[in-house]
Design an enzyme around this catalytic site. Structure first.
Site, PDB file in Angstrom:
ATOM      1  N   ASN A   1       0.843  -1.190   0.000  1.00  0.00           N
ATOM      2  CA  ASN A   1       0.000   0.000   0.000  1.00  0.00           C
ATOM      3  C   ASN A   1       0.881   1.243   0.000  1.00  0.00           C
ATOM      4  OD1 ASN A   1       0.580  -0.878   2.752  1.00  0.00           O
ATOM      5  ND2 ASN A   1      -0.868   0.663   3.488  1.00  0.00           N
ATOM      6  N   ILE A   2       0.408   2.253  -0.715  1.00  0.00           N
ATOM      7  CA  ILE A   2       1.135   3.511  -0.855  1.00  0.00           C
ATOM      8  C   ILE A   2       0.139   4.630  -0.569  1.00  0.00           C
ATOM      9  CG2 ILE A   2       2.488   4.974  -2.399  1.00  0.00           C
ATOM     10  CD1 ILE A   2       2.993   2.306  -4.047  1.00  0.00           C
ATOM     11  N   GLU A   3       0.277   5.232   0.603  1.00  0.00           N
ATOM     12  CA  GLU A   3      -0.672   6.256   1.016  1.00  0.00           C
ATOM     13  C   GLU A   3      -0.299   7.625   0.460  1.00  0.00           C
ATOM     14  OE1 GLU A   3      -2.063   4.244   5.228  1.00  0.00           O
ATOM     15  OE2 GLU A   3      -0.830   6.048   5.307  1.00  0.00           O
TER      16      GLU A   3
ATOM     17  N   CYS B   1      -3.893   0.618  -2.879  1.00  0.00           N
ATOM     18  CA  CYS B   1      -3.797  -0.588  -2.060  1.00  0.00           C
ATOM     19  C   CYS B   1      -2.739  -1.538  -2.612  1.00  0.00           C
ATOM     20  CB  CYS B   1      -5.139  -1.310  -2.032  1.00  0.00           C
ATOM     21  SG  CYS B   1      -6.486  -0.346  -1.315  1.00  0.00           S
TER      22      CYS B   1
ATOM     23  N   GLU C   1      -2.979  -4.728  -3.199  1.00  0.00           N
ATOM     24  CA  GLU C   1      -3.512  -5.642  -4.214  1.00  0.00           C
ATOM     25  C   GLU C   1      -3.524  -4.992  -5.595  1.00  0.00           C
ATOM     26  OE1 GLU C   1      -6.016  -6.273  -0.387  1.00  0.00           O
ATOM     27  OE2 GLU C   1      -4.869  -4.674  -1.343  1.00  0.00           O
TER      28      GLU C   1
ATOM     29  N   CYS D   1     -10.279  -4.558  -0.155  1.00  0.00           N
ATOM     30  CA  CYS D   1     -11.389  -3.604  -0.155  1.00  0.00           C
ATOM     31  C   CYS D   1     -12.261  -3.832  -1.393  1.00  0.00           C
ATOM     32  CB  CYS D   1     -10.854  -2.176  -0.109  1.00  0.00           C
ATOM     33  SG  CYS D   1     -10.140  -1.593  -1.665  1.00  0.00           S
TER      34      CYS D   1
ATOM     35  N   CYS E   1     -10.510  -3.069  -4.776  1.00  0.00           N
ATOM     36  CA  CYS E   1      -9.565  -4.127  -5.145  1.00  0.00           C
ATOM     37  C   CYS E   1     -10.301  -5.377  -5.618  1.00  0.00           C
ATOM     38  CB  CYS E   1      -8.653  -4.458  -3.975  1.00  0.00           C
ATOM     39  SG  CYS E   1      -7.440  -3.155  -3.648  1.00  0.00           S
TER      40      CYS E   1
END
Length: 126
Positions: free
Chosen positions: A42-44, A53, A55, A86, A89
């Site tokens: 994940n990369i916020e 996300c 995935e 989620c 995804c």
């Protein structure tokens, strides 16, 4: 590739997560039918809407390299419990692999395997 090997690859990917806001790291490992594996984390982003996300990171990496036949995706997180993909995804997975199996692992070594159909029984289709 075994479930454990795929889960280990997801765990390694999780270590690269960029999650300064939630502090919730997620890693994914996507197994293609030809045996290749694509990982993602994940990369916020401060705007949250621009967050990606783990995935989807793995799927987009695979698709951008010409792979579209997926068998399994393994997902692990720093949360200590099974972490399910989620809704976005799930829909992305349905676009490319409606029959994919999803392998989840909690921190107490609990594992579970689901089909995408079990998690998204009525996906959107054109």
């Amino acid at each position: 590739m075994t479930y454990e090997e795929l889960l280990k690859a997801a765990g390694n990917a999780m270590e690269h997560a960029y999650s300064p806001y939630s502090r919730f790291k997620v890693g994914a490992a996507l197994l293609c039918k030809d045996g290749s594996v694509y990982t993602g984390c994940n990369i916020e982003n401060a705007t949250f809407g621009a967050t990606n996300c783990a995935e989807r990171t793995a799927v987009f990496k695979a698709v951008s390299e010409g792979h579209r036949d997926f068998e399994f995706i393994a997902i692990v997180s720093s949360g200590g419990e099974l972490t399910f993909p989620c809704g976005i995804c799930r829909q992305v997975l349905a676009e490319f692999a409606p029959e994919i199996k999803i392998i989840l692992k909690g921190s107490d070594r609990e594992t579970a395997v689901f089909t995408l159909g079990e998690l998204l029984p009525h996906s959107f289709k054109l």
